[in-house]
Design an enzyme around this catalytic site. Structure first.
Site, PDB file in Angstrom:
ATOM      1  N   GLU A 231       0.833  -1.192   0.000  1.00 53.13           N
ATOM      2  CA  GLU A 231       0.000   0.000   0.000  1.00 53.13           C
ATOM      3  C   GLU A 231       0.876   1.254   0.000  1.00 53.13           C
ATOM      4  O   GLU A 231       2.062   1.191   0.305  1.00 53.13           O
ATOM      5  CB  GLU A 231      -0.928   0.013   1.218  1.00 53.13           C
ATOM      6  CG  GLU A 231      -0.223   0.098   2.556  1.00 53.13           C
ATOM      7  CD  GLU A 231       0.246  -1.238   3.101  1.00 53.13           C
ATOM      8  OE1 GLU A 231       0.739  -1.259   4.247  1.00 53.13           O
ATOM      9  OE2 GLU A 231       0.138  -2.255   2.383  1.00 53.13           O
TER      10      GLU A 231
ATOM     11  N   ASP B  34      23.412 -17.142  -3.758  1.00 51.79           N
ATOM     12  CA  ASP B  34      23.682 -16.629  -5.102  1.00 51.79           C
ATOM     13  C   ASP B  34      23.307 -15.149  -5.133  1.00 51.79           C
ATOM     14  O   ASP B  34      22.187 -14.776  -4.794  1.00 51.79           O
ATOM     15  CB  ASP B  34      22.851 -17.404  -6.127  1.00 51.79           C
ATOM     16  CG  ASP B  34      23.287 -17.132  -7.556  1.00 51.79           C
ATOM     17  OD1 ASP B  34      24.090 -16.204  -7.766  1.00 51.79           O
ATOM     18  OD2 ASP B  34      22.819 -17.844  -8.460  1.00 51.79           O
TER      19      ASP B  34
ATOM     20  N   ASP C  76      16.470 -38.569  13.354  1.00 52.21           N
ATOM     21  CA  ASP C  76      17.632 -37.943  13.972  1.00 52.21           C
ATOM     22  C   ASP C  76      18.368 -36.997  13.036  1.00 52.21           C
ATOM     23  O   ASP C  76      19.062 -36.087  13.483  1.00 52.21           O
ATOM     24  CB  ASP C  76      18.601 -39.017  14.475  1.00 52.21           C
ATOM     25  CG  ASP C  76      18.034 -39.795  15.651  1.00 52.21           C
ATOM     26  OD1 ASP C  76      17.153 -39.250  16.329  1.00 52.21           O
ATOM     27  OD2 ASP C  76      18.475 -40.933  15.885  1.00 52.21           O
TER      28      ASP C  76
ATOM     29  N   LEU D  53      14.453 -33.246  19.648  1.00 50.89           N
ATOM     30  CA  LEU D  53      13.838 -31.957  19.341  1.00 50.89           C
ATOM     31  C   LEU D  53      12.384 -32.192  18.951  1.00 50.89           C
ATOM     32  O   LEU D  53      12.100 -32.823  17.937  1.00 50.89           O
ATOM     33  CB  LEU D  53      14.596 -31.287  18.194  1.00 50.89           C
ATOM     34  CG  LEU D  53      14.006 -29.999  17.607  1.00 50.89           C
ATOM     35  CD1 LEU D  53      13.931 -28.902  18.660  1.00 50.89           C
ATOM     36  CD2 LEU D  53      14.830 -29.538  16.411  1.00 50.89           C
TER      37      LEU D  53
ATOM     38  N   HIS E 296      17.366 -38.988  24.024  1.00 46.26           N
ATOM     39  CA  HIS E 296      16.370 -38.241  23.253  1.00 46.26           C
ATOM     40  C   HIS E 296      15.040 -38.180  23.982  1.00 46.26           C
ATOM     41  O   HIS E 296      14.573 -39.193  24.526  1.00 46.26           O
ATOM     42  CB  HIS E 296      16.164 -38.886  21.882  1.00 46.26           C
ATOM     43  CG  HIS E 296      17.395 -38.908  21.040  1.00 46.26           C
ATOM     44  ND1 HIS E 296      17.456 -39.569  19.828  1.00 46.26           N
ATOM     45  CD2 HIS E 296      18.619 -38.342  21.225  1.00 46.26           C
ATOM     46  CE1 HIS E 296      18.669 -39.408  19.311  1.00 46.26           C
ATOM     47  NE2 HIS E 296      19.385 -38.678  20.136  1.00 46.26           N
TER      48      HIS E 296
ATOM     49  N   ASP F 153      12.153 -38.139  22.755  1.00 51.42           N
ATOM     50  CA  ASP F 153      11.111 -38.993  22.166  1.00 51.42           C
ATOM     51  C   ASP F 153      11.132 -40.407  22.717  1.00 51.42           C
ATOM     52  O   ASP F 153      10.280 -41.224  22.367  1.00 51.42           O
ATOM     53  CB  ASP F 153      11.193 -39.001  20.638  1.00 51.42           C
ATOM     54  CG  ASP F 153      12.436 -39.698  20.088  1.00 51.42           C
ATOM     55  OD1 ASP F 153      13.320 -40.087  20.881  1.00 51.42           O
ATOM     56  OD2 ASP F 153      12.535 -39.843  18.847  1.00 51.42           O
TER      57      ASP F 153
ATOM     58  N   CYS G   5      12.077 -42.959  15.795  1.00 49.71           N
ATOM     59  CA  CYS G   5      13.480 -42.699  15.442  1.00 49.71           C
ATOM     60  C   CYS G   5      13.745 -42.982  13.970  1.00 49.71           C
ATOM     61  O   CYS G   5      14.589 -42.327  13.345  1.00 49.71           O
ATOM     62  CB  CYS G   5      14.416 -43.567  16.283  1.00 49.71           C
ATOM     63  SG  CYS G   5      14.190 -43.399  18.058  1.00 49.71           S
TER      64      CYS G   5
END
Length: 678
Positions: A125, A163, A359, A419, A480, A482, A660
């Site tokens: 805008e 690039d 992993d 994670l 881990h 998990d 995993c």
């Protein structure tokens, strides 16, 4: 309104360029002839002025008293059609009838606006008053910039942000548009010019391109066709090597587009905000640098990398094919088909025997009002799958990012089974509509514990929108999160349940079996592995050492249970305990850490209402595995379907499970991250 100090000297004619929306301020006393006591002002209709402090006028154009603090404030309401087409004159008097001198200003008005999508609706805008600042929230403002981390090429790949040229027009859609709008004469007065400029810090984070203007001369028709209809020509305006550059003034009622490219994500040393400036420069004299007389500033915030929780719709499942995981693949194919999503199998020539797809990478995405695409975060573990995210996933509209620590800093906790991200939660009135990232670290008092490497943690914290929570996972052999927790969708309460591995629930189940007369039922019936000891329920319950080990494991899980309840705003009713036993094994350093005693059912894949769960091979009662029966009962109460996958030899014996060995790319959130109230 921008204010600019102007010099007005008597007995001189001065050409002045005035930008619409700004105000010129001139001290009348400073430029007056000696002995001046009064003054009068006259101007053409397009010029507005007022005097401060206000002077007493007896009639129009009658002389006014001149004081040492008398200021003339000048502005223009419309752009000029021609150079110097407006005038303002100041007459000075010794008394009301004695003229001592006159100053004449020839004014040219231009309108200049550097514009961005400050209201985040996908449209640039004109002259949004908030374009130079950032504000979070649904009523916020500020433009958004994507890191151009995908790759338009399919061969000889590298992320586009590496690039410094635009090789394909399709790359422009990943950039944010910025528009220079001008109104006024066909060209600026002699010597004036526009310059776009950024700081050195901003230059590390962005590049700016523009289309070549229409006055380009092509050598032949073929060259013109190539540039205008195939790749076009987009000169680089600003970069790390060029912090300031003159840009064209297009004149009349013109527009010139610029394309802003994001180069890096928010991180420890970068808050994500980038400022771009446009200045109008005025000439003084030959050999003397120009001076800025007007500056516009716009701001962009670089979009964060966002993880997707188990509760979002799955789009594609990734697994590896190895010589020994046929049963696993068949089980995965079954649950994927039920879920209606795609299955991508990484063949052995690609994975080179590395089966741990979870992993190696974590799927996320980046989002803006004009573009959205998935971005894979490559873990620093760098096993034999290390080239897979770059070689196989990076491509058009599929981005790539990684964080590389010093090699000595990498541990098992840097694998991305460590994670995860929660579903959306509200904690003490604060909403996390994109959930919270969860990572595993060493116990706070540990001196020799393993931790997720600092560069990855710094990156995750810097994204802001999914504020991380640190859990204690170093008590596990692999380490881990998990291995002891996951989330599944639910039709009630918060829309999900937290599943936790629970030795206490395991012992309760085994004691119930013993009480019902099934103490002789054996573990691991049907497992095709001669080296696996098939203990009975009675033997497990008699094993005092195993019981002590699981008491320790339960205390570690309970530590995390309390953290998760506090940091995710959970209550006991939001948590389901799964019957899973562990055993401690001693490492070379002498530290004892935990492994799942039988396939770890919490380490599952969640695909909508379908769960792919490691087949636990528990005691069989009336022809059915008691652990499977318990798991099914717990999950079916939430409307979820359980598929038990045999991963005993191909994953469990190698210290991993279903989760995993798989990864899931999911549909992004509907919620827009910039609407967060931060």
């Amino acid at each position: 309104m921008l204010h600019r100090t102007l010099r007005v000297d008597y007995d001189q004619t001065t050409s002045v360029l005035c930008v619409i929306g700004s105000e010129l301020r001139a001290s009348l006393d400073r430029g007056a002839p000696p002995g001046s006591k009064f003054f009068s002002v006259k101007c053409t209709p397009s010029v507005q002025y007022h005097i401060t402090p206000p002077a007493k006028e007896t009639s129009h154009l009658s002389p006014m008293a001149l004081n040492d603090n008398t200021m003339l404030l000048i502005s223009m309401s419309a752009p000029s059609e021609h150079e110097n087409d407006s005038k303002l004159s100041v007459k000075y008097y010794g008394d009301k009838n004695e003229e001592l001198g006159r100053a004449l200003l020839l004014l040219t008005a231009v309108e200049i606006s550097l514009d961005v999508d400050a209201d985040r609706d996908g449209i640039v805008e004109k002259n949004n008053p908030n374009k130079g600042s950032w504000k979070w929230g649904p009523d916020g403002h500020g433009a958004i910039l994507l890191v151009n981390c995908d790759c338009e090429r399919t061969y000889w790949k590298s992320p586009d942000n590496e690039d410094d040229r635009i090789a394909r027009v399709s790359d422009l859609k990943d950039m944010s548009t910025m528009v220079l709008r001008t109104r006024g004469p066909a060209k600026l007065p002699e010597g004036y010019k526009l310059a776009m400029h950024i700081s050195q810090g901003a230059a590390e984070s962005i590049r700016v391109f523009r289309p070549r203007t229409n006055d380009v001369k092509y050598s032949n028709f073929a060259e013109r066709l190539m540039y205008e209809n195939f790749v076009k020509d987009y000169p680089l305006v600003l970069s790390s090597d060029v912090l300031s550059k003159e840009v064209p003034y297009v004149g009349d009622d013109g527009e010139l587009k610029f394309y802003v490219e994001g180069l890096r994500f928010p991180d420890k040393d970068f808050d994500g905000l980038v400022y771009i400036n446009l200045s109008l420069l005025e000439p003084i004299a030959e050999g003397i640098p120009e001076t800025p007389i007007f500056t516009e500033t716009v701001v962009f915030r670089v979009a964060p990398w966002i993880m997707t929780p188990n509760t979002l719709q799955p789009e594609e499942v990734l697994v590896c094919s190895t010589r020994d995981n046929i049963k696993f693949l068949k089980g995965m194919e079954s649950v994927v088909v039920k879920s209606g999503c795609k299955l991508k199998i990484c063949k052995e020539y690609m994975n080179r025997g590395d089966r741990w797809m979870q992993d190696e990478l974590e799927f996320g995405y980046i989002d803006s009002p004009h573009q959205q695409f998935p971005v894979v975060l490559d873990s620093p573990r760098d096993g034999k799958l290390q080239d897979f995210p770059y070689n196989e996933l990076l491509g058009p509209d599929f981005g790539y990012v990684t964080r590389e620590p010093e090699r000595k800093d990498v541990s098992s906790l840097d694998s991305f089974g460590n994670l995860e991200v929660s579903p959306p939660v509200t904690v003490n009135g604060r909403k996390y509509p994109l959930g919270r990232i969860l990572i595993g670290v060493a116990f706070p008092t540990a001196t020799l514990g393993r931790n997720m490497t600092k560069v990855v943690q710094d990156f995750l914290w810097a994204q802001k929108v999914q504020e991380p929570v640190a859990l204690f996972s170093d008590w596990l052999f692999v380490g881990h999160i998990d291995e002891f927790m996951t989330f599944v969708p639910a039709p009630d309460r918060k829309g999900f349940r937290l599943l936790l591995a629970s030795p206490d629930a395991g012992y309760k189940l085994f004691r119930g079996l013993q009480k019902d007369g099934h103490g002789e039922a054996k573990m691991f019936e049907g497992v095709e592995d001669e080296g696996t000891e098939r203990e009975t329920v009675d033997e497990i319950l008699k094993n005092k050492s195993l019981r002590k080990q699981n008491s320790y494991v339960q205390s570690c899980v309970d530590w995390n249970r309390d953290v998760l309840k506090r940091e995710l705003g959970l209550e006991e009713e939001d948590i389901i305990d799964l019957p899973i036993l562990f055993k401690l094994v001693k490492e070379k350093c002498g530290t004892s850490r935990a492994l799942a005693y039988y396939p770890d059912m919490v380490n599952m894949i969640v695909l909508g209402k379908n769960l792919g769960i490691p087949k636990p091979f528990g005691p069989r009662v009336n022809g059915r595995c008691a652990l499977e029966a318990e798991m099914s009962s717990l999950m079916e109460g939430l409307g979820l379907n359980c598929t038990f996958i045999d991963n005993f030899k191909s994953y469990h014996k190698l210290l991993g499970e279903v989760h995993c060995g798989s990864n899931v790319r999911r549909k992004p959130f509907d919620f827009k991250w910039w609407n967060l109230n931060m």
